[in-house]
Write an enzyme that holds these catalytic residues in place. Sequence first.
Site, PDB file in Angstrom:
ATOM      1  N   CYS A  10       0.728  -1.737   0.237  1.00 38.53           N
ATOM      2  CA  CYS A  10       0.006   0.772   0.241  1.00 38.53           C
ATOM      3  C   CYS A  10       0.865   1.271   0.147  1.00 38.53           C
ATOM      4  O   CYS A  10       1.899   1.529   0.692  1.00 38.53           O
ATOM      5  CB  CYS A  10      -0.981  -0.479   1.303  1.00 38.53           C
ATOM      6  SG  CYS A  10      -1.875   1.037   1.440  1.00 38.53           S
ATOM      7  N   CYS A  13       0.299   3.142   3.139  1.00 36.67           N
ATOM      8  CA  CYS A  13       1.444   2.372   3.714  1.00 36.67           C
ATOM      9  C   CYS A  13       3.099   2.645   4.194  1.00 36.67           C
ATOM     10  O   CYS A  13       3.564   2.303   5.496  1.00 36.67           O
ATOM     11  CB  CYS A  13       1.012   0.908   4.245  1.00 36.67           C
ATOM     12  SG  CYS A  13      -0.931   0.561   5.135  1.00 36.67           S
ATOM     13  N   ASP A  36      -0.868  16.389  -0.394  1.00 30.34           N
ATOM     14  CA  ASP A  36      -0.472  15.893  -1.630  1.00 30.34           C
ATOM     15  C   ASP A  36      -0.234  15.944  -2.613  1.00 30.34           C
ATOM     16  O   ASP A  36       0.310  16.999  -2.727  1.00 30.34           O
ATOM     17  CB  ASP A  36      -2.239  16.256  -2.278  1.00 30.34           C
ATOM     18  CG  ASP A  36      -2.868  15.279  -2.608  1.00 30.34           C
ATOM     19  OD1 ASP A  36      -3.408  14.434  -2.765  1.00 30.34           O
ATOM     20  OD2 ASP A  36      -2.051  15.005  -4.193  1.00 30.34           O
ATOM     21  N   HIS A  52      -4.154   0.468   8.307  1.00 31.28           N
ATOM     22  CA  HIS A  52      -4.546   0.245   7.049  1.00 31.28           C
ATOM     23  C   HIS A  52      -5.931  -0.133   6.563  1.00 31.28           C
ATOM     24  O   HIS A  52      -5.966  -1.395   7.375  1.00 31.28           O
ATOM     25  CB  HIS A  52      -3.348  -1.029   6.389  1.00 31.28           C
ATOM     26  CG  HIS A  52      -3.988  -0.889   5.322  1.00 31.28           C
ATOM     27  ND1 HIS A  52      -3.692  -0.524   3.688  1.00 31.28           N
ATOM     28  CD2 HIS A  52      -5.038  -2.046   4.761  1.00 31.28           C
ATOM     29  CE1 HIS A  52      -4.724  -0.328   2.625  1.00 31.28           C
ATOM     30  NE2 HIS A  52      -5.232  -1.826   3.481  1.00 31.28           N
ATOM     31  N   ASN A  96     -13.022  10.091  -1.135  1.00 28.89           N
ATOM     32  CA  ASN A  96     -13.349   9.225  -2.138  1.00 28.89           C
ATOM     33  C   ASN A  96     -14.121   7.469  -1.341  1.00 28.89           C
ATOM     34  O   ASN A  96     -12.063   6.975  -0.882  1.00 28.89           O
ATOM     35  CB  ASN A  96     -12.424   9.364  -2.757  1.00 28.89           C
ATOM     36  CG  ASN A  96     -12.717  10.357  -3.772  1.00 28.89           C
ATOM     37  OD1 ASN A  96     -13.616  11.291  -4.022  1.00 28.89           O
ATOM     38  ND2 ASN A  96     -10.887  10.953  -4.340  1.00 28.89           N
ATOM     39  N   GLY A 102     -14.302   7.006  -7.250  1.00 33.64           N
ATOM     40  CA  GLY A 102     -12.951   8.490  -7.303  1.00 33.64           C
ATOM     41  C   GLY A 102     -12.296   7.735  -6.489  1.00 33.64           C
ATOM     42  O   GLY A 102     -11.357   8.489  -6.634  1.00 33.64           O
ATOM     43  N   HIS A 109      -8.261   7.859   3.178  1.00 30.45           N
ATOM     44  CA  HIS A 109      -8.095   9.143   3.742  1.00 30.45           C
ATOM     45  C   HIS A 109      -9.106   9.865   3.431  1.00 30.45           C
ATOM     46  O   HIS A 109      -9.936   9.860   2.666  1.00 30.45           O
ATOM     47  CB  HIS A 109      -6.666   9.026   2.564  1.00 30.45           C
ATOM     48  CG  HIS A 109      -7.253   9.149   1.166  1.00 30.45           C
ATOM     49  ND1 HIS A 109      -7.147   7.777   1.003  1.00 30.45           N
ATOM     50  CD2 HIS A 109      -7.901  10.044   0.521  1.00 30.45           C
ATOM     51  CE1 HIS A 109      -7.794   8.045  -0.547  1.00 30.45           C
ATOM     52  NE2 HIS A 109      -7.656   8.888  -1.221  1.00 30.45           N
ATOM     53  N   HIS A 111      -9.143  14.077   2.259  1.00 29.84           N
ATOM     54  CA  HIS A 111      -8.476  15.298   1.524  1.00 29.84           C
ATOM     55  C   HIS A 111      -9.542  16.064   2.166  1.00 29.84           C
ATOM     56  O   HIS A 111     -10.662  16.495   2.278  1.00 29.84           O
ATOM     57  CB  HIS A 111      -9.038  15.495   0.224  1.00 29.84           C
ATOM     58  CG  HIS A 111      -8.861  14.287  -0.313  1.00 29.84           C
ATOM     59  ND1 HIS A 111      -7.836  13.918  -2.166  1.00 29.84           N
ATOM     60  CD2 HIS A 111      -9.187  13.215  -0.882  1.00 29.84           C
ATOM     61  CE1 HIS A 111      -7.379  13.616  -2.559  1.00 29.84           C
ATOM     62  NE2 HIS A 111      -8.554  12.266  -2.364  1.00 29.84           N
TER      63      HIS A 111
END
Length: 122
Positions: A10, A13, A36, A52, A96, A102, A109, A111
């Site tokens: 990942c 991770c 980002d 995770h 998302n 998407g 996570h 954003h």
Amino acid sequence: MSTLSHDPNCLFCKIIAGQIPSKKVYEDAELLVFNDIQPWAPVHFLMVPKLHIPSMAQLQPEHAELVGRMMVLAPQLAAQEGCRPYPEGGFRLIANTGDDGGQEVQHLHFHVIGGPRPWRKG
Ligand code: AMP
Ligand code: ZN
């Protein structure tokens, strides 16, 4: 899908483990927040649990405190990173989830996107 504490394949991770560099905004025992790599706006960071969890779809009742803490932290970090105060300023918070949502990176996570417009997207 099981919830593994760490998935060696990942991307996030690997960032949490320090194997891939990131521009860190905040870190504690349970959370990492970093910018980002392809920001949409002057402020664009990602809040991730160190655990995770693939997406919001796998959230369980025992994750409520962790996710609640992320929600409380989001406006504090948004202000720290340069989002103007509410109501003229503010930010967008996006999670998302899944292909139709998407989602590209399969590690939960949020954003947090803000700063003066116009933005590249949205
Ligand atoms: P999502 O579509 O919600 O899964 O978003 C994944 C986000 O991760 C995108 O906005 C990417 O720009 C961002 N991203 C991908 N690789 C990295 C990286 N190495 N460091 C920081 N952000 C990244
Ligand atoms: Zn992960």
